[in-house]
Design an enzyme around this catalytic site. Structure first.
Site, mmCIF file in Angstrom:
data_model
loop_
_atom_site.group_PDB
_atom_site.id
_atom_site.type_symbol
_atom_site.label_atom_id
_atom_site.label_comp_id
_atom_site.label_asym_id
_atom_site.label_seq_id
_atom_site.Cartn_x
_atom_site.Cartn_y
_atom_site.Cartn_z
ATOM 1 N N LYS A 8 0.852 -1.202 0.000
ATOM 2 C CA LYS A 8 0.000 0.000 0.000
ATOM 3 C C LYS A 8 0.880 1.241 0.000
ATOM 4 O O LYS A 8 2.064 1.185 0.390
ATOM 5 C CB LYS A 8 -0.917 0.041 1.236
ATOM 6 N N GLY A 93 10.758 -2.164 5.578
ATOM 7 C CA GLY A 93 11.072 -0.886 6.232
ATOM 8 C C GLY A 93 10.886 0.252 5.254
ATOM 9 O O GLY A 93 11.617 1.237 5.231
ATOM 10 N N GLY A 95 7.580 1.572 4.470
ATOM 11 C CA GLY A 95 6.300 2.276 4.593
ATOM 12 C C GLY A 95 5.264 1.723 3.639
ATOM 13 O O GLY A 95 4.269 2.363 3.320
ATOM 14 N N GLY A 99 4.878 -6.538 5.603
ATOM 15 C CA GLY A 99 4.706 -7.566 6.635
ATOM 16 C C GLY A 99 3.242 -7.692 7.041
ATOM 17 O O GLY A 99 2.705 -8.799 7.198
ATOM 18 N N ASP A 133 -1.748 -1.365 10.710
ATOM 19 C CA ASP A 133 -2.253 -1.252 9.334
ATOM 20 C C ASP A 133 -2.623 -2.598 8.710
ATOM 21 O O ASP A 133 -2.996 -2.689 7.547
ATOM 22 C CB ASP A 133 -1.312 -0.437 8.435
HETATM 23 C C1 LIG Z 1 3.256 4.291 9.864
HETATM 24 C C2 LIG Z 1 2.191 3.454 9.220
HETATM 25 C C3 LIG Z 1 1.274 4.379 8.460
HETATM 26 O O1 LIG Z 1 0.401 3.692 7.648
HETATM 27 O O2 LIG Z 1 2.646 2.491 8.281
HETATM 28 P P1 LIG Z 1 4.126 1.999 7.856
HETATM 29 O O3 LIG Z 1 4.912 3.190 7.446
HETATM 30 O O4 LIG Z 1 4.766 1.302 9.020
HETATM 31 O O5 LIG Z 1 3.895 1.058 6.714
HETATM 32 C C4 LIG Z 1 1.379 2.687 10.279
HETATM 33 O O6 LIG Z 1 0.826 3.557 11.215
HETATM 34 C C5 LIG Z 1 2.192 1.656 11.012
HETATM 35 O O7 LIG Z 1 1.416 0.556 11.211
HETATM 36 P P2 LIG Z 1 2.094 -0.847 11.669
HETATM 37 O O8 LIG Z 1 3.416 -1.009 10.982
HETATM 38 O O9 LIG Z 1 1.069 -1.911 11.487
HETATM 39 O O10 LIG Z 1 2.376 -0.521 13.172
HETATM 40 P P3 LIG Z 1 2.493 -1.510 14.438
HETATM 41 O O11 LIG Z 1 3.318 -2.680 14.044
HETATM 42 O O12 LIG Z 1 1.143 -1.716 15.012
HETATM 43 O O13 LIG Z 1 3.315 -0.565 15.428
HETATM 44 C C6 LIG Z 1 4.705 -0.322 15.334
HETATM 45 C C7 LIG Z 1 5.033 0.838 16.262
HETATM 46 O O14 LIG Z 1 4.597 2.080 15.667
HETATM 47 C C8 LIG Z 1 4.039 2.950 16.621
HETATM 48 N N1 LIG Z 1 2.643 3.297 16.242
HETATM 49 C C9 LIG Z 1 1.991 2.575 15.275
HETATM 50 C C10 LIG Z 1 0.708 2.952 14.883
HETATM 51 C C11 LIG Z 1 0.105 4.056 15.519
HETATM 52 N N2 LIG Z 1 -1.132 4.448 15.193
HETATM 53 N N3 LIG Z 1 0.766 4.751 16.480
HETATM 54 C C12 LIG Z 1 2.043 4.396 16.840
HETATM 55 O O15 LIG Z 1 2.633 5.054 17.700
HETATM 56 C C13 LIG Z 1 4.143 2.255 17.965
HETATM 57 O O16 LIG Z 1 5.327 2.713 18.570
HETATM 58 C C14 LIG Z 1 4.298 0.782 17.588
HETATM 59 O O17 LIG Z 1 5.050 0.089 18.534
HETATM 60 N N1 LIG Z 2 6.396 -11.158 6.529
HETATM 61 C C1 LIG Z 2 7.192 -10.115 6.834
HETATM 62 N N2 LIG Z 2 7.687 -9.322 5.871
HETATM 63 C C2 LIG Z 2 8.483 -8.260 6.182
HETATM 64 N N3 LIG Z 2 8.827 -7.911 7.430
HETATM 65 C C3 LIG Z 2 8.356 -8.663 8.433
HETATM 66 C C4 LIG Z 2 7.528 -9.785 8.180
HETATM 67 N N4 LIG Z 2 7.210 -10.325 9.363
HETATM 68 C C5 LIG Z 2 7.818 -9.585 10.311
HETATM 69 N N5 LIG Z 2 8.516 -8.583 9.771
HETATM 70 C C6 LIG Z 2 9.264 -7.547 10.528
HETATM 71 O O1 LIG Z 2 8.579 -6.298 10.349
HETATM 72 C C7 LIG Z 2 9.496 -5.223 10.110
HETATM 73 C C8 LIG Z 2 8.807 -4.131 9.267
HETATM 74 O O2 LIG Z 2 8.441 -4.680 8.058
HETATM 75 P P1 LIG Z 2 7.507 -4.038 6.909
HETATM 76 O O3 LIG Z 2 6.079 -4.362 7.188
HETATM 77 O O4 LIG Z 2 8.049 -4.487 5.609
HETATM 78 O O5 LIG Z 2 7.791 -2.490 6.993
HETATM 79 P P2 LIG Z 2 6.905 -1.186 7.110
HETATM 80 O O6 LIG Z 2 6.500 -1.064 8.554
HETATM 81 O O7 LIG Z 2 7.832 -0.105 6.688
HETATM 82 O O8 LIG Z 2 5.730 -1.307 6.204
HETATM 83 C C9 LIG Z 2 10.714 -5.895 9.472
HETATM 84 O O9 LIG Z 2 11.903 -5.247 9.839
HETATM 85 C C10 LIG Z 2 10.683 -7.328 10.003
HETATM 86 O O10 LIG Z 2 11.566 -7.487 11.103
#
Ligand SMILES: C[C@@](CO)(OP(=O)(O)O)[C@H](O)COP(=O)(O)OP(=O)(O)OC[C@H]1O[C@@H](n2ccc(N)nc2=O)[C@H](O)[C@@H]1O
Ligand SMILES: Nc1ncnc2c1ncn2[C@@H]1O[C@H](COP(=O)(O)OP(=O)(O)O)[C@@H](O)[C@H]1O
Length: 268
Positions: A8, A93, A95, A99, A133
């Site tokens: 996404k 990593g 965004g 995972g 997410d």
């Molecule tokens: C930032 C976003 C934006 O879409 O996406 P990514 O960039 O990671 O893909 C999301 O909020 C990421 O969602 P996701 O990756 O599922 O987060 P989680 O594993 O639940 O949380 C990882 C860490 O991010 C922080 N966290 C996450 C979501 C939220 N609303 N508030 C937070 O403060 C917390 O510190 C948590 O320990």
């Molecule tokens: N199936 C998976 N694919 C990728 N990362 C994973 C998975 N399961 C656990 N992880 C852990 O989640 C972390 C964040 O992964 P990812 O979802 O790719 O990043 P983002 O939060 O930027 O969207 C990775 O560093 C990894 O340690």
């Protein structure tokens, strides 16, 4: 059974407040894109996980697919053991929620393969336990997301007339770190309304709150966004907590000059 978990992008991301549970309330638009992993599950004598493709940091036991299996097993004790093979293609990593997507598609696959009878809402509830997410990927349709980013309202957003290009620079950002660096603030104009305005309007009004501090610490990522605008993007932004950056173009741009230092996905 084989499924293809998709990535996404976030179009706009306003972090509005810090919650008592340590998470943050936010508003964002999730838009599915065509970068996919491959996930295969077959019945087996014991639970096995293996993967190919990109290197996944951390232990296999912490992989979100394995966490998804244990989560379902608690409620469905008769669930057979499975062998899971993941071909990892979605940058990590970045965004892009790779995972989380794997975990959501794993839940959907298990529901179908073993006839668990879970509704979409029930599958979303399981997904929410695994990541903020994750629930989005159960349906993977454009949504306005709010609260922790795990509550949704469907929106009509169709960007298929445009070319979306995704650039992954040689940089990684941890989501938890990204949240720690941001100062939450109430929104002036809700993304819910802004997303309905013409794309030409987005550059001035739709922002990603993570960009401020992440661009300060990572000039490479800031530079990628600037280059996408130089190449004619109508709108460009870092996705989620980075490090990937996407551009929305009227037609496919020539980004060959950027290919030496970045991985580029065209027409996602
Ligand atoms: C930032 C976003 C934006 O879409 O996406 P990514 O960039 O990671 O893909 C999301 O909020 C990421 O969602 P996701 O990756 O599922 O987060 P989680 O594993 O639940 O949380 C990882 C860490 O991010 C922080 N966290 C996450 C979501 C939220 N609303 N508030 C937070 O403060 C917390 O510190 C948590 O320990
Ligand atoms: N199936 C998976 N694919 C990728 N990362 C994973 C998975 N399961 C656990 N992880 C852990 O989640 C972390 C964040 O992964 P990812 O979802 O790719 O990043 P983002 O939060 O930027 O969207 C990775 O560093 C990894 O340690």
């Amino acid at each position: 059974m084989i499924v293809f978990p998709n990535a996404k992008i976030n179009i706009g991301l306003n972090i509005t407040e810090r919650r008592p549970d340590g998470y943050h309330n936010l508003e964002t638009v999730f838009y599915p894109i065509k970068i996919n992993d491959v996930l295969e599950v077959i019945e087996a004598d014991e639970l096995i996980f293996d993967y190919s493709g990109l290197d996944i940091p951390g232990d296999d036991a912490d992989n979100l697919c394995i966490k998804g299996y244990h989560l379902l097993k608690k409620d469905f004790p008769k669930l057979p053991a499975v062998k899971i093979h993941l071909h990892k293609n979605i940058p990590i990593g970045a965004g892009l929620g790779g995972g989380s997507s794997d975990a959501a598609f794993f839940i959907k696959l298990m529901n179908e393969k073993f006839g668990l009878g879970l509704s979409v809402d029930a599958m979303m509830d399981y997904a929410r336990v695994l990541g903020a997410d994750c629930a989005f990927f159960i349906e993977s349709k454009p949504v306005f997301a709010f609260d922790k980013g795990d509550e949704f309202e469907a929106i009509k957003l169709d960007l298929t007339a445009y070319q979306i290009v995704l650039v992954m620079p040689d940089a990684h950002v941890s989501t938890a770190e990204a949240y720690r660096g941001v100062k939450p603030a109430p929104v002036k104009e809700s993304l819910y309304d802004l997303i309905k305005t013409p794309i030409a309007n987005w550059k001035r009004h739709i922002k990603n709150d993570f960009e401020g501090h992440i661009f300060r610490d990572n000039p490479i990522i800031r530079g990628v966004k600037a280059e996408l605008y130089e190449h004619g993007a109508l709108y460009a932004s870092m996705s989620g907590s980075g490090a990937s950056v996407f551009g929305i173009f009227e037609s496919t741009p020539d980004l060959s000059a950027m290919e030496e230092y970045n991985q580029i996905f065209y027409n996602v």
